[in-house]
Write an enzyme that holds these catalytic residues in place. Sequence first.
Site, short mmCIF file in Angstrom:
data_model
loop_
_atom_site.label_atom_id
_atom_site.label_comp_id
_atom_site.label_asym_id
_atom_site.label_seq_id
_atom_site.Cartn_x
_atom_site.Cartn_y
_atom_site.Cartn_z
CB SER A 63 16.12 16.18 48.21
OG SER A 63 16.07 15.06 49.08
CE LYS A 64 24.83 17.61 49.62
NZ LYS A 64 25.55 18.85 49.81
NE ARG A 65 15.94 15.13 54.23
CZ ARG A 65 14.85 14.47 54.53
NH1 ARG A 65 14.91 13.40 55.30
NH2 ARG A 65 13.68 14.87 54.12
N GLY A 92 19.68 11.06 48.11
CA GLY A 92 20.66 10.46 47.21
C GLY A 92 20.94 11.22 45.93
#
Length: 475
Positions: free
Chosen positions: A251-253, A255
């Site tokens: 996920s974006k969170r 990386g």
Amino acid sequence: MSSFPPVSPGSVRTRFAPSPTGFIHLGNIRSALFPWAFARGQRGIFILRIEDTDTERSTPEAVQAILGAMEWLGLDYDEGPYYQMQRMERYRAVIAQMVERGLAYRCYTMPAELDAMRAAQMSRGEKPRYDGRWRPGPALALPPPAGVAPVIRFKNPLAGTVRWDDGVKGPIAIDNAELDDLVIARSDGTPTYNFCVVVDDLDMQITHVIRGDDHVNNTPRQINIIRALGAEPPVYAHLPTVLTPEGEKLSKRHGARSVLQYRDDGYLPEAVVNYLARLGWSHGDDEVFSRDEFIAWFNLAGLSSAPGRFDADKLRWVNHEHIKRLPDDELGRRLLPYLERTGIDPQSGPSAGRVAVLFRDRVSTLVEMAEAARYFYVTPHAPADVLATHLTDASRPALVALHAQFADLCWTRDAIGTAIKANAAHHGLKPGQVMMPLRVLVAGSAQTPAIDAVLALLGRVPARERLAAGLDIDH
Ligand code: GLU
């Protein structure tokens, strides 16, 4: 692994159905790869459907990112993009029909009542679920309350078991007793997510739903609605999530970067497709394969039920392998925009194709290649300490002599190589003692491909100019 009835060529219809919320990363786009490859391999139809009914979270930018990512990766679709927001009338019409036919019903339960129902169930140690109090039948004695806009619920079968043979997970069975009556339209009449998916999969005559396993819980509900509508469900294959190396969901969170970032970072689309394909599917021990091989080899049986872990180093390696395999001209053509992006005028030096050949074994991305090739287009400036290390009192006379010799040497790689070695021998030096300062003077760095090849490609005039400038002698 599950087996499926043979599909007749040409009859397969698959889809990628992304929600345009947030940004699209490699884990998301991987869900497009397998239905695409399956449709292509079976000479079927691949459909793009944008599931944009979450109007709060869907954005036009996210739609563009999806379209851009698919185009870059060459995941071409035969139909679509369809947008669910443009199909609202169709969903409403099916909902109205279902109510009319007794397949769905109006439910007037207020939110506060639902909360109380759930609290009571939980206090009895039961799973919270809608208790069917507005379900039509002999037990329904309640008159509709005035002034309450109802939701519409699907009349889920009370008994029996929903079964399907999942293309990845094998046979799955869920008792209907586990499922309550799903809301298919909210009180404002808007259809809900699972319902839109069902109507679309039916209308678009999808034969194989290949999607992320975050939807596996939706599947029994979707199958029940499909059967209520008198149709047979498609084949389902649920892909395991892509994890980070640490085992988190990508996920974006954690990386993940956008798909198009990999384009900007100099990855080849065929390498990204290859890497992502291998991340959830295998064909023997094959690690590096072309798009055509992927299509030819793809089958549902090769899908893995274990989650893949994203490995940036492996992706770099696969990219390197694809760079090595591209034909010279094609590699040069791909390199051009990356050269331009660094501010280089590609007309000011040798053709990108010939430059690319020199570097193809040495770099992992086209960005690295453009950076490494810079000195072919722009006169480099060697750092003083590097120059001092290699251009010594011993090597200097050899280089001055070489500069003169270069004036009328036949300008081929072989002749240049021979001249350098002869020059070194003549001055009592090892070849490296001439080659290293030559590299620094001509390329601004002691790390270059074979210096005779670099000089041959750079050209006599710039080579001699650079030598003269660095040695501080007349050109
Ligand atoms: N829109 C869903 C998602 O982005 C996919 C739904 C489906 O494939 O059925 O996760």
